[in-house]
Design an enzyme around this catalytic site. Structure first.
Site, mmCIF file in Angstrom:
data_model
loop_
_atom_site.group_PDB
_atom_site.id
_atom_site.type_symbol
_atom_site.label_atom_id
_atom_site.label_comp_id
_atom_site.label_asym_id
_atom_site.label_seq_id
_atom_site.Cartn_x
_atom_site.Cartn_y
_atom_site.Cartn_z
ATOM 1 C CG MET A 10 62.451 70.079 33.385
ATOM 2 S SD MET A 10 60.801 69.781 33.661
ATOM 3 C CE MET A 10 59.795 70.762 32.324
ATOM 4 C CD GLN A 52 62.667 63.818 36.255
ATOM 5 O OE1 GLN A 52 63.977 63.677 36.179
ATOM 6 N NE2 GLN A 52 62.049 64.449 35.513
ATOM 7 C CB THR A 83 60.664 66.941 29.664
ATOM 8 O OG1 THR A 83 61.111 65.876 30.128
ATOM 9 C CG2 THR A 83 59.627 67.577 30.421
ATOM 10 C CG ASN A 84 59.314 62.321 25.581
ATOM 11 O OD1 ASN A 84 58.420 62.074 24.862
ATOM 12 N ND2 ASN A 84 60.561 62.836 24.814
ATOM 13 C CB THR A 85 60.531 62.116 32.112
ATOM 14 O OG1 THR A 85 61.481 61.191 31.336
ATOM 15 C CG2 THR A 85 60.241 61.534 33.499
ATOM 16 C CB CYS A 197 65.005 61.151 26.319
ATOM 17 S SG CYS A 197 65.761 62.494 27.279
ATOM 18 C CB THR A 198 63.538 66.387 24.779
ATOM 19 O OG1 THR A 198 63.811 66.684 26.050
ATOM 20 C CG2 THR A 198 62.100 66.208 24.647
#
Length: 230
Positions: A10, A52, A83-85, A197-198
């Protein structure tokens, strides 16, 4: 050594950075031919991205909880959501497993506090920048004030992430746009900037600016290494 379970894909662009950083981190500590003991569940990002943008977070929580349960059954001692999200659903996921999730925002907060930073700018997907799950955790749990870009800049960042960086495309115009946004956040009072965000680390790095940048991919990977070797 404890086994690290990674939920990746992701996107896979940043997941490969996690894999490399974690193995390098273990080798830095142990030397020789040592590397990390890793288990990975890499998802197909297309349906994730659709869910998402349709704000179907319960379905996403179910998908990632299934991935986490699979890693736990396979012998993982912790979970890293790469992933951050998708940390938006981390609390729900944690309820469905008995091993700890190493939360990316907590790992970042540790680094911010070590640098004496209490006001920080945040770049990431629109979900990460605008919703409470990330900003509120930093503010409520760690006492760190979070600044975000204005609406047009948030749109720019979001589109660059999904339309360019997730495909591995890095363009000079996007780099310049991100640097302008970073400078504006700094001018507004941010003592440092979270690359939340990665994929953003593919586009900008500390060598581009004197403003302190906190790349969540490497910070999160380091936290996983510390857990594995604890």
């Amino acid at each position: 050594m404890k086994k690290i379970g990674i939920i990746g894909g992701m996107s896979w662009q940043s997941t490969q950075t996690y894999y490399k950083a974690i193995n390098e981190g273990v080798n830095d500590h142990l030397g020789g031919l040592h590397s990390a003991e890793l288990l990975m569940y890499s998802v197909d990002f297309a349906p994730i991205e659709q869910l998402q943008h349709n704000h179907q977070w319960p379905q996403l929580a179910n998908k990632l909880s299934h991935a986490a349960q699979s890693l736990e059954r396979a012998g993982a001692d912790c979970i890293v959501i790469a992933t951050n999200t998708m940390h938006k659903v981390a609390d729900v996921m944690q309820e469905n497993i008995s091993i700890p999730i190493i939360h990316i925002a907590d790992a970042v907060a540790v680094k911010l506090k070590q640098k004496g930073i209490d006001t920080v700018g945040l770049l990431g997907t629109a979900f990460t920048m605008e919703q409470d799950f990330y900003r509120q955790r930093l503010q409520d749990k760690h006492g760190i004030k979070v600044l975000i870009p204005d609406a047009p800049h948030r749109t720019c960042i979001h589109e660059v992430i999904y339309k360019e960086l997730c495909h591995g495309h890095v363009y000079p115009d996007s780099h310049l746009a991100f640097m302008r946004i970073i400078n504006e956040l700094h001018f507004s009072g941010a003592q440092g900037i979270i690359l939340g965000c990665t994929e953003i680390g593919l586009l900008v790095s500390q060598s581009d600016t004197d403003i302190a940048l906190f790349d969540t991919t490497f910070i999160h990977a380091q936290a996983a290494v510390e857990f594995a070797l604890s």
